[in-house]
Design a protein around this motif. Sequence first.
Motif, short mmCIF file in Angstrom:
data_model
loop_
_atom_site.label_atom_id
_atom_site.label_comp_id
_atom_site.label_asym_id
_atom_site.label_seq_id
_atom_site.Cartn_x
_atom_site.Cartn_y
_atom_site.Cartn_z
N GLU A 1 -4.32 0.70 9.69
CA GLU A 1 -4.51 1.51 8.49
C GLU A 1 -3.54 1.11 7.38
OE1 GLU A 1 -4.42 5.66 9.22
OE2 GLU A 1 -6.10 5.64 10.62
N LEU A 2 -4.05 1.10 6.16
CA LEU A 2 -3.19 0.96 5.00
C LEU A 2 -2.43 2.27 4.78
CD1 LEU A 2 -5.84 -0.79 2.74
CD2 LEU A 2 -3.79 -1.88 3.68
N HIS A 3 -1.38 2.21 3.98
CA HIS A 3 -0.53 3.38 3.76
C HIS A 3 -0.82 4.06 2.42
CE1 HIS A 3 2.54 1.58 6.78
NE2 HIS A 3 1.69 2.40 7.38
N SER B 1 0.81 -1.22 0.00
CA SER B 1 0.00 0.00 0.00
C SER B 1 0.84 1.27 0.00
CB SER B 1 -0.97 0.00 1.20
OG SER B 1 -0.27 0.14 2.43
N ILE B 2 2.15 1.15 0.28
CA ILE B 2 3.03 2.33 0.25
C ILE B 2 3.48 2.63 -1.18
CG2 ILE B 2 5.25 1.12 0.53
CD1 ILE B 2 4.28 4.31 2.44
N HIS C 1 -11.21 -4.62 3.90
CA HIS C 1 -11.94 -5.31 4.96
C HIS C 1 -10.99 -5.75 6.07
CE1 HIS C 1 -15.19 -7.67 6.73
NE2 HIS C 1 -14.31 -8.66 6.86
N ALA C 2 -9.84 -6.30 5.69
CA ALA C 2 -8.85 -6.72 6.68
C ALA C 2 -8.33 -5.54 7.48
CB ALA C 2 -7.70 -7.45 5.99
N SER C 3 -8.09 -4.42 6.80
CA SER C 3 -7.64 -3.21 7.48
C SER C 3 -8.64 -2.77 8.54
CB SER C 3 -7.43 -2.09 6.46
OG SER C 3 -7.15 -0.86 7.09
N GLU C 4 -9.93 -2.82 8.19
CA GLU C 4 -10.97 -2.42 9.12
C GLU C 4 -11.09 -3.40 10.29
OE1 GLU C 4 -15.82 -1.55 9.15
OE2 GLU C 4 -14.75 -1.90 7.27
#
Length: 216
Positions: A209-211, A184-185, A201-204
């Motif tokens: 948080e994703l980057h 995600s970076i 969904h996994a982030s939530e």
Amino acid sequence: MKLYIYEHCPFCVMAKMIFVLKNYPVELIYLLYDDVQTPMQMVGRKLLPILGYNSNSFMPESQDIIKYIDHKVDHPRVISPVDSAISQWVNNLQRFIYRLTYPRWIKAPFPEFATDSAKKYFLQTKDPSGKGFVSDLADPALLQRAQKAVDILDDLLVIYPLLDYKRDLSISDFTLFAQLHSLSIVKGLTYGPHVEEWRRHASEICSIELHDELAN
């Protein structure tokens, strides 16, 4: 319990995940990247994550931490078998992903890089020759390789279930999100619908948080 981590580290992401999925309390402590003494005193090596528990006991290695917390809380259990297709995808990505992420992580406002000495130590250890490190930032061949991997994953996730604390878990759930978190970076990747749904969904679910907003 205290979990010593870096923000960028995929293995630290895996360790953070188990505490959220198990709803088990832990204090997160971010170390500077050039802090060699602290992990050396704990486990005799410079590596993270490290779990501090039982007053003065320390445990390295993300999968050992996952297993330890798994046995302390009944549900959900990390008992599902490793998915061979996901495992192979992760292994293939690991062959080149760090060439994409190293020059991007060092530019991000992560706590482990809060000082000039920490950044210098990272550069010295990850690219001791001083050659090619930053040039990977815009290498079109690397970006194309990453995009191809993301496209392949979209087909794999058609039948792979979303991460959910209500079902049994697999180590594949942890390794997959850790790698997607790392990706995600990287700016410019296009995620297919299944990958996009899975990673968000996994982030939530994991409150990690994703980057995407830091991507470059």
